[in-house]
Design a protein around this motif. Structure first.
Motif, PDB file in Angstrom:
ATOM      1  N   LEU A 101       0.995  -1.534  -0.181  1.00  0.00           N
ATOM      2  CA  LEU A 101      -0.008  -0.307  -0.182  1.00  0.00           C
ATOM      3  C   LEU A 101       0.912   1.081   0.238  1.00  0.00           C
ATOM      4  O   LEU A 101       0.242   2.609  -0.031  1.00  0.00           O
ATOM      5  N   GLY A 102       2.306   1.075  -0.212  1.00  0.00           N
ATOM      6  CA  GLY A 102       3.069   2.320  -0.377  1.00  0.00           C
ATOM      7  C   GLY A 102       3.998   2.349   0.993  1.00  0.00           C
ATOM      8  O   GLY A 102       4.657   2.566  -0.148  1.00  0.00           O
ATOM      9  N   LYS A 103       3.956   1.003   1.728  1.00  0.00           N
ATOM     10  CA  LYS A 103       5.497   1.124   2.712  1.00  0.00           C
ATOM     11  C   LYS A 103       5.664   0.030   3.795  1.00  0.00           C
ATOM     12  O   LYS A 103       6.723  -0.350   3.941  1.00  0.00           O
ATOM     13  N   GLY A 104       5.436  -0.901   2.122  1.00  0.00           N
ATOM     14  CA  GLY A 104       6.069  -1.821   2.080  1.00  0.00           C
ATOM     15  C   GLY A 104       5.728  -2.973   2.340  1.00  0.00           C
ATOM     16  O   GLY A 104       4.426  -3.314   2.586  1.00  0.00           O
ATOM     17  N   LEU A 105       5.824  -4.808   2.186  1.00  0.00           N
ATOM     18  CA  LEU A 105       5.301  -5.354   2.749  1.00  0.00           C
ATOM     19  C   LEU A 105       4.760  -6.013   4.661  1.00  0.00           C
ATOM     20  O   LEU A 105       4.183  -7.036   4.407  1.00  0.00           O
ATOM     21  N   ASP A 106       5.831  -5.500   5.109  1.00  0.00           N
ATOM     22  CA  ASP A 106       5.718  -5.240   6.306  1.00  0.00           C
ATOM     23  C   ASP A 106       4.201  -4.544   7.107  1.00  0.00           C
ATOM     24  O   ASP A 106       4.599  -4.447   8.264  1.00  0.00           O
ATOM     25  N   ASP A 107       3.926  -3.896   6.342  1.00  0.00           N
ATOM     26  CA  ASP A 107       3.172  -2.937   6.747  1.00  0.00           C
ATOM     27  C   ASP A 107       1.926  -2.917   7.330  1.00  0.00           C
ATOM     28  O   ASP A 107       1.342  -5.065   6.858  1.00  0.00           O
ATOM     29  N   PRO A 108       1.229  -3.003   8.154  1.00  0.00           N
ATOM     30  CA  PRO A 108      -0.218  -4.034   9.220  1.00  0.00           C
ATOM     31  C   PRO A 108      -0.693  -3.713   8.847  1.00  0.00           C
ATOM     32  O   PRO A 108      -1.905  -4.685   8.569  1.00  0.00           O
ATOM     33  N   GLU A 109      -0.795  -2.808   7.901  1.00  0.00           N
ATOM     34  CA  GLU A 109      -2.749  -2.504   7.031  1.00  0.00           C
ATOM     35  C   GLU A 109      -2.323  -3.736   5.776  1.00  0.00           C
ATOM     36  O   GLU A 109      -3.392  -4.020   5.260  1.00  0.00           O
ATOM     37  N   LEU A 110      -0.954  -4.469   5.790  1.00  0.00           N
ATOM     38  CA  LEU A 110      -1.623  -5.470   4.735  1.00  0.00           C
ATOM     39  C   LEU A 110      -1.840  -6.801   5.047  1.00  0.00           C
ATOM     40  O   LEU A 110      -2.423  -7.215   4.795  1.00  0.00           O
ATOM     41  N   ARG A 111      -2.118  -6.854   6.368  1.00  0.00           N
ATOM     42  CA  ARG A 111      -2.384  -7.961   7.239  1.00  0.00           C
ATOM     43  C   ARG A 111      -3.400  -8.700   6.171  1.00  0.00           C
ATOM     44  O   ARG A 111      -3.625 -10.399   6.052  1.00  0.00           O
ATOM     45  N   PRO A 112      -4.480  -7.396   6.779  1.00  0.00           N
ATOM     46  CA  PRO A 112      -6.438  -8.257   5.781  1.00  0.00           C
ATOM     47  C   PRO A 112      -6.019  -8.781   4.180  1.00  0.00           C
ATOM     48  O   PRO A 112      -6.503 -10.017   3.914  1.00  0.00           O
ATOM     49  N   ILE A 113      -5.266  -8.256   3.868  1.00  0.00           N
ATOM     50  CA  ILE A 113      -5.216  -8.544   2.579  1.00  0.00           C
ATOM     51  C   ILE A 113      -4.467  -9.582   2.303  1.00  0.00           C
ATOM     52  O   ILE A 113      -4.800 -11.045   1.513  1.00  0.00           O
ATOM     53  N   PHE A 114      -3.354 -10.145   3.121  1.00  0.00           N
ATOM     54  CA  PHE A 114      -2.646 -11.263   3.269  1.00  0.00           C
ATOM     55  C   PHE A 114      -3.862 -12.425   3.480  1.00  0.00           C
ATOM     56  O   PHE A 114      -3.821 -13.833   2.781  1.00  0.00           O
ATOM     57  N   LYS A 115      -4.807 -11.862   4.395  1.00  0.00           N
ATOM     58  CA  LYS A 115      -5.362 -12.992   5.199  1.00  0.00           C
ATOM     59  C   LYS A 115      -6.524 -13.421   3.978  1.00  0.00           C
ATOM     60  O   LYS A 115      -6.659 -14.665   3.591  1.00  0.00           O
ATOM     61  N   ALA A 116      -6.882 -12.794   3.516  1.00  0.00           N
ATOM     62  CA  ALA A 116      -7.794 -12.709   1.581  1.00  0.00           C
ATOM     63  C   ALA A 116      -7.159 -13.512   1.172  1.00  0.00           C
ATOM     64  O   ALA A 116      -8.189 -14.505   1.224  1.00  0.00           O
ATOM     65  N   LEU A 117      -6.321 -12.714   0.543  1.00  0.00           N
ATOM     66  CA  LEU A 117      -5.110 -14.774  -0.447  1.00  0.00           C
ATOM     67  C   LEU A 117      -5.125 -15.617   0.660  1.00  0.00           C
ATOM     68  O   LEU A 117      -5.320 -16.989  -0.323  1.00  0.00           O
ATOM     69  N   GLN A 118      -4.546 -16.092   1.377  1.00  0.00           N
ATOM     70  CA  GLN A 118      -4.940 -17.350   2.363  1.00  0.00           C
ATOM     71  C   GLN A 118      -5.945 -17.713   2.430  1.00  0.00           C
ATOM     72  O   GLN A 118      -5.907 -18.917   1.644  1.00  0.00           O
ATOM     73  N   ASP A 119      -7.095 -16.880   2.506  1.00  0.00           N
ATOM     74  CA  ASP A 119      -8.795 -17.490   2.440  1.00  0.00           C
ATOM     75  C   ASP A 119      -9.063 -18.175   1.134  1.00  0.00           C
ATOM     76  O   ASP A 119      -9.735 -19.124   1.102  1.00  0.00           O
ATOM     77  N   ALA A 120      -8.287 -17.473   0.190  1.00  0.00           N
ATOM     78  CA  ALA A 120      -9.028 -17.855  -1.312  1.00  0.00           C
ATOM     79  C   ALA A 120      -7.794 -18.833  -1.629  1.00  0.00           C
ATOM     80  O   ALA A 120      -8.125 -19.266  -2.559  1.00  0.00           O
ATOM     81  N   GLN A 121      -6.894 -19.185  -0.662  1.00  0.00           N
ATOM     82  CA  GLN A 121      -6.087 -20.129  -1.363  1.00  0.00           C
ATOM     83  C   GLN A 121      -5.304 -20.022  -3.290  1.00  0.00           C
ATOM     84  O   GLN A 121      -5.141 -20.748  -3.672  1.00  0.00           O
ATOM     85  N   LEU A 122      -4.793 -18.291  -2.524  1.00  0.00           N
ATOM     86  CA  LEU A 122      -4.527 -17.826  -4.020  1.00  0.00           C
ATOM     87  C   LEU A 122      -2.803 -17.455  -3.487  1.00  0.00           C
ATOM     88  O   LEU A 122      -2.710 -16.123  -2.979  1.00  0.00           O
TER      89      LEU A 122
END
Lengths: 365, 365
Positions: free
Chosen positions: B160-181
């Motif tokens: 989102l502009g701050k790299g992949l360790d940005d806590p704001e990205l966590r829900p997006i990673f979870k959505a990808l995990q849940d979608a098995q993508l």
């Protein structure tokens, strides 16, 4: 320790001799040594990223940093017969130009005297007066042959301030080639802090040390390759810290990017006679084995050859985790990496553990 | 091409679908496509370091960049049965926030239609509307299951502009995990230009491409590891471009630096249950085999396992050196690397050449 037929040699092991410690204590910006109240214990801060509260300001500095007897004790505990000691970063990079010549002479003489206290067990890489300019540097290189224990020079990646691909450095590389003194290339500056991101304060020293250091080394050597240094100074010998940074792993990609670069081809910059990255790895480069595991070490061995790998510890850094540990985990991990990659008592293991260093650095007196 | 029992799958192969080409043609700063008089031929400029005279301004852009029939032709020449295509960098990172959702939908739909033209031979990684904010991104992730050929998403390192360790990205990673993508992580931004030095203009694209790209990937994943992403999103699956950048080679050093970091320990940031770097490599990470040689590839295989390596080409980049060459040297080099590291017709070679991709990405319709 009894002499053995296949000695163990540590070629990556640092000292801050007392005169250097005094210099660091007199400073108020990095690199420096001071206490941070309320604690009265001295701490060594050498990296910009360490100079913040979030990293507890560097590391405690004890006798293992400057007492040569501590080095010998560490060697005995870990079965190391010979150490090739070097001043730790950031060397004399920061010394004012007019003090560089004297500082280098004084430190190199002092280190040589330290080696003389334990004949046959200690040799050293000298420190160059980089800020003093070309003539001062070349004079110190020539003076090194008057010292008994010097077997090469330690060098950072800045050179005269513009990196190691700077054409102004070429005469210095030639002087080192002519003196048959290998360069032990060691990182210090890492990468610009912006690459570690906003959360970097939470990660201690890990990013600059684990990634910044090896990437800095890789960039420096690749720039030398692209600048044609290894064609112009064909016998230049370099020992790369941390198994080459990441050079063995990236060599294929670098070579492919060079071959596919339309601009380099158009400019005629890739001559028929050029050395490939693989050639440089096998003809000009030695790699230490400070890589904490066999995965990377095997790549290093395949890239440069079993005859070009040299054991190291990075002492006094990476100290033991527990106060009571006699053996250092970091050292054990590097021993274990060699054992897994090359076996025990094999010719390859003996070469990596010491034979290569004895041969290349002529470690006898 | 007849179906075979051990298909060859290319998971690193890019397209710029026609709508994306139109977007690039309408722009006047990178990323963009335009001609540079006196030449009238179109050139694609995507990296800041390429946007200078010294690099001939990017690369010529021909039909192989946007014509899906050209992809199939390339596949046939090189014996590739299935390609998992992805939009090339810099994806939609640069799109204004209010256009992101529509741009991603439009591109993903277009790519899905392209795949449908050659059923069973093409699948794809989708592009996320990163600049659109979390809700827009998560909606697009959920929408992807309505598309027939999407098997994951391609992602750069900015998040989102701050790299992949940005806590704001966590829900997006979870959505990808849940979608098995799985995420196909691909570099684009490299490192700050200052690290390449004053002579960089003489070296074409080599330094940013050969070193900047893999170092960017390594930094991004290491920051995720340090931030605890793989504990918090334990089933997140990532395929790393270029065999992980340099992660397999540096894993031992990263792990050692984490274990020895007094600050991380003091803050209690290294919990007992943490995944080591080696754990992450074997549980969350897959590595492509785009590394141009067996030295690095063997390290990648040992780090992640034979069941986690996936062949790739990076088409249409690294085109053939000679105008008349039918086969691409870059592709041959990567085939050769697999053969040297894993043999011919072995289970490991078959897995790396396609079996792993078929299994992990479910490549059947």
């Amino acid at each position: 320790m009894a002499a053995t037929k296949s000695p163990i040699v540590d070629i990556h092991t640092h000292v801050y001799p007392p005169s250097y410690i005094s210099l660091l204590k007199s400073r108020s910006s990095i690199p420096y040594i001071r206490s941070f109240p309320p604690s009265s214990s001295l701490r060594l801060v050498i990296l910009p990223a360490e100079d913040t509260e979030s990293t507890s300001r560097g590391r405690p500095v004890g006798a293992e940093y400057y007492e040569i007897a501590e080095k010998i004790k560490f060697m005995d505990v870990h079965g190391i017969d010979i150490s090739v000691i070097s001043l730790a970063n950031p060397w004399l990079d920061w010394v004012p130009a007019d003090e560089a010549a004297e500082a280098a002479r004084s430190i190199n003489d002092e280190v040589d005297r330290e080696c003389a206290k334990y004949p046959g067990r200690l040799f050293a890489f000298a420190t160059l007066p980089l800020s003093g300019g070309r003539d001062v540097i070349v004079r110190e290189i020539e003076r090194l042959k008057t010292l008994t224990y010097m077997r090469g020079v330690i060098l950072g990646t800045t050179g005269l301030g513009k990196g190691l691909d700077d054409p102004e450095l070429r005469p210095i590389f030639k002087a080192l080639q002519d003196a048959q003194l290998p360069i032990f290339l060691h990182p210090h500056y890492g990468l610009p802090g912006s690459v570690w991101g906003e959360q970097a304060g939470d990660y201690g020293h890990v990013l600059p040390l684990a990634l910044g250091f090896p990437m800095e080394t890789t960039i420096a050597v690749t720039r030398m390759i692209l600048a044609g240094v290894f064609e112009e100074v064909p016998e230049l010998q370099m020992i790369l810290a941390h198994s080459g940074g990441t050079l063995p792993f990236l060599a294929g990609r670098i070579e492919s990017c060079m071959e596919h670069d339309g601009h380099l081809k158009a400019e005629g910059k890739l001559g028929k006679g050029r050395k490939t990255v693989w050639d440089v790895l096998k003809k000009n480069i030695y790699l230490d084995a400070v890589i904490y595991g066999d995965v990377g070490l095997k790549a290093a061995i395949q890239a440069s050859g079993e005859d070009r790998i040299m054991f190291g510890t990075d002492h006094p850094f990476f100290p033991p985790l527990g106060e009571e540990d006699e053996k250092w985990l970091s050292v054990e991990t590097n021993y274990e990496g060699i054992k897994k990659a090359l076996g025990t008592d094999t010719e390859g293991a003996k070469a990596a553990l010491g034979g290569n260093a004895v041969r290349v650095l002529n470690l006898s007196i």
